[in-house]
Design an enzyme around this catalytic site. Structure first.
Site, PDB file in Angstrom:
ATOM      1  N   GLU A   1      33.840  18.107  95.870  1.00 36.81           N
ATOM      2  CA  GLU A   1      33.394  16.752  96.172  1.00 36.81           C
ATOM      3  C   GLU A   1      31.928  16.506  95.845  1.00 36.81           C
ATOM      4  OE1 GLU A   1      35.234  15.174  99.732  1.00 36.81           O
ATOM      5  OE2 GLU A   1      33.653  13.687  99.910  1.00 36.81           O
TER       6      GLU A   1
ATOM      7  N   HIS B   1      38.348   5.976 104.762  1.00 32.60           N
ATOM      8  CA  HIS B   1      38.186   7.037 105.763  1.00 32.60           C
ATOM      9  C   HIS B   1      36.905   6.948 106.584  1.00 32.60           C
ATOM     10  CE1 HIS B   1      41.712   8.676 103.925  1.00 32.60           C
ATOM     11  NE2 HIS B   1      41.688   9.759 104.665  1.00 32.60           N
TER      12      HIS B   1
ATOM     13  N   HIS C   1      37.847   7.372 110.209  1.00 32.05           N
ATOM     14  CA  HIS C   1      37.426   8.530 111.006  1.00 32.05           C
ATOM     15  C   HIS C   1      36.707   8.093 112.274  1.00 32.05           C
ATOM     16  CE1 HIS C   1      37.548  11.702 107.524  1.00 32.05           C
ATOM     17  NE2 HIS C   1      38.727  11.505 108.078  1.00 32.05           N
TER      18      HIS C   1
ATOM     19  N   ASN D   1      38.405   9.470  99.848  1.00 27.53           N
ATOM     20  CA  ASN D   1      37.975   9.039 101.181  1.00 27.53           C
ATOM     21  C   ASN D   1      38.046   7.529 101.357  1.00 27.53           C
ATOM     22  OD1 ASN D   1      37.379  11.669 101.960  1.00 27.53           O
ATOM     23  ND2 ASN D   1      35.347  11.554 101.038  1.00 27.53           N
TER      24      ASN D   1
HETATM   25 ZN   LIG Z   1      43.326  10.989 105.117  1.00 24.48          ZN
END
Ligand SMILES: [Zn+2]
Ligand SMILES: NC(=O)c1ccc[n+]([C@@H]2O[C@H](COP(=O)([O-])OP(=O)(O)OC[C@H]3O[C@@H](n4cnc5c(N)ncnc54)[C@H](O)[C@@H]3O)[C@@H](O)[C@H]2O)c1
Length: 362
Positions: A238, A249, A253, A246
């Site tokens: 990454e 995300h 998250h 992502n």
């Molecule tokens: Zn995921």
């Protein structure tokens, strides 16, 4: 028919096999890798009773010594405490460097068991045997392993590639609808970031996929694995491209952490996160409004949430986002869509722009 996708990473390359009856056949496939003669199957309290012995018997039949360890199902098991319990259990079982781990379960087990494999005695090999749609299309591929901290998701972890991924489509039969939907959120993500044609395929075949029509599900899992494998092969750690995975995300998250990993499922959280990112994409990345609508419609039609739960305040969400690795100097790094199938990485989204998009999605 069994299909196979290769993750190309030089000496660490491996296959993802996708098909039916694969757990029954896992013994010779795994034995052929020559990983050692003691296999530790790590599973959870839902999956182990359903599929634990199917896999363990197959391994034993190939002459391997097998132990099965089970942890309590759920995201809260993706913790350092649980990892420590597993290390202790493995010591008690006499696990040595010539042993290997098999992760049998969803993304929680894949991430946790993979992390344990990466760290136990400085690393023992492991195999992924994903049993959720989410794990088959996403988390079992690419070698990101780790656990959560109370402060945030995946804050402790490693890049540690499996030796093989065995996606047995039979295991999806028993998957509860809510989990199926959550996995479908990651499926939609793959189309949105990388493949507009596949996105269209999902729009047209959503019902067949939800009816678990065999060939359509197999095609869907395979395409997601191809997309993820290609991205990971190009950028394993990454440093650039991989971050497009992502999409959705950052906010996702934060919502998961705010719910202390017991409210929204990962897929549900990123469905909301993708909705917010889509809104920002319209404003800052030129995503046509009509394409944004299609994305939100596909999520909503799939029974996924696209609006923020009232109980989380915008401030609170922003505070959590700041714990995320993707924040630098008050500027938030976000994956945005230029159009369906194409991303741009923005690293200059301000807090107030993010707050605005969050409020629009209420
Ligand atoms: Zn995921
Ligand atoms: N490593 C990565 O690249 C990556 C990518 C995406 C997500 N993830 C992680 O994956 C996790 C989510 O994974 P998940 O959605 O698979 O969750 P999960 O592992 O908690 O599985 C969901 C639920 O389904 C049950 N279950 C699993 N397989 C079943 C089956 N075949 N039949 C019946 N029940 C079954 C589990 O016991 C659990 O209750 C999150 O922690 C997320 O951060 C990691």
């Amino acid at each position: 028919v069994t299909q196979s996708v290769k993750v190309k990473l030089g000496a660490r390359s491996y296959d993802i096999v996708i098909g039916k009856h694969l757990l029954e056949d896992a013994g010779h496939r795994i034995a052929a890798l020559g990983l050692g003669n003691h296999g530790i199957v790590i599973s959870d309290s839902n999956v182990q009773p359903l599929y634990g012995s199917r896999l363990a018997d197959a391994l034993s039949a190939s002459g391997l010594v097998v132990n099965v360890i089970s942890v309590r199902a759920g995201e809260s098991s993706k913790s350092l405490r649980e990892a420590e319990r597993l290390y202790e259990h493995m010591i008690a079982l006499g696990v040595e460097r010539d042993s290997f781990v098999v992760a049998l379960g969803g993304g929680v087990i894949g991430d946790l068991a993979g992390f344990v494999a990466a760290t136990f005695m400085r690393g023992v090999p492991y195999v992924q045997a994903p049993t959720t749609l989410l794990a088959q299309v996403d988390s079992s591929v690419g070698g990101k392993v780790g656990v959560n901290l109370p402060q945030g998701k995946n804050l402790v972890g490693a890049f540690y590639q499996p030796r093989l991924v065995i996606a047995d489509l039979d295991t999806l039969e028993s998957l509860p609808l809510r989990e199926w939907r959550a996995g479908f959120a990651e499926v939609i993500k793959h189309g949105a970031i990388r493949d507009a044609k596949f996105f269209e395929f999902l729009e047209s075949n959503r019902k067949a996929i939800f009816a678990k029509q065999e060939n359509v599900v197999a095609q869907t899992v395979r395409r997601c694995c191809e997309i993820k494998a290609a991205v990971v092969s190009e950028d394993e750690r990454e440093s650039g491209l991989r971050s497009i995975l992502n999409f959705g995300h950052t906010v996702g998250h934060a919502l998961e952490a705010l719910g202390e990993y017991e409210g929204l499922l990962h897929g549900e959280a990123i469905s909301i996160g993708m909705s917010v990112a889509t809104e920002i994409s319209v404003r800052h990345a030129g995503l046509p409004r009509e394409q944004a609508k299609r994305l939100r419609k596909l999520l909503a039609d799939s029974g996924l949430p696209t609006q923020l739960p009232e109980k989380f305040g915008t401030r609170e969400i922003l505070e959590k986002v700041k714990f995320d690795k993707k924040v630098r100097d008050g500027r938030i790094r976000l994956i945005l869509l230029k159009q369906l199938g194409e991303t741009v990485i923005a690293d200059d989204v301000t807090e107030s722009q993010l707050a605005e998009a969050i409020d629009v999605c209420r």
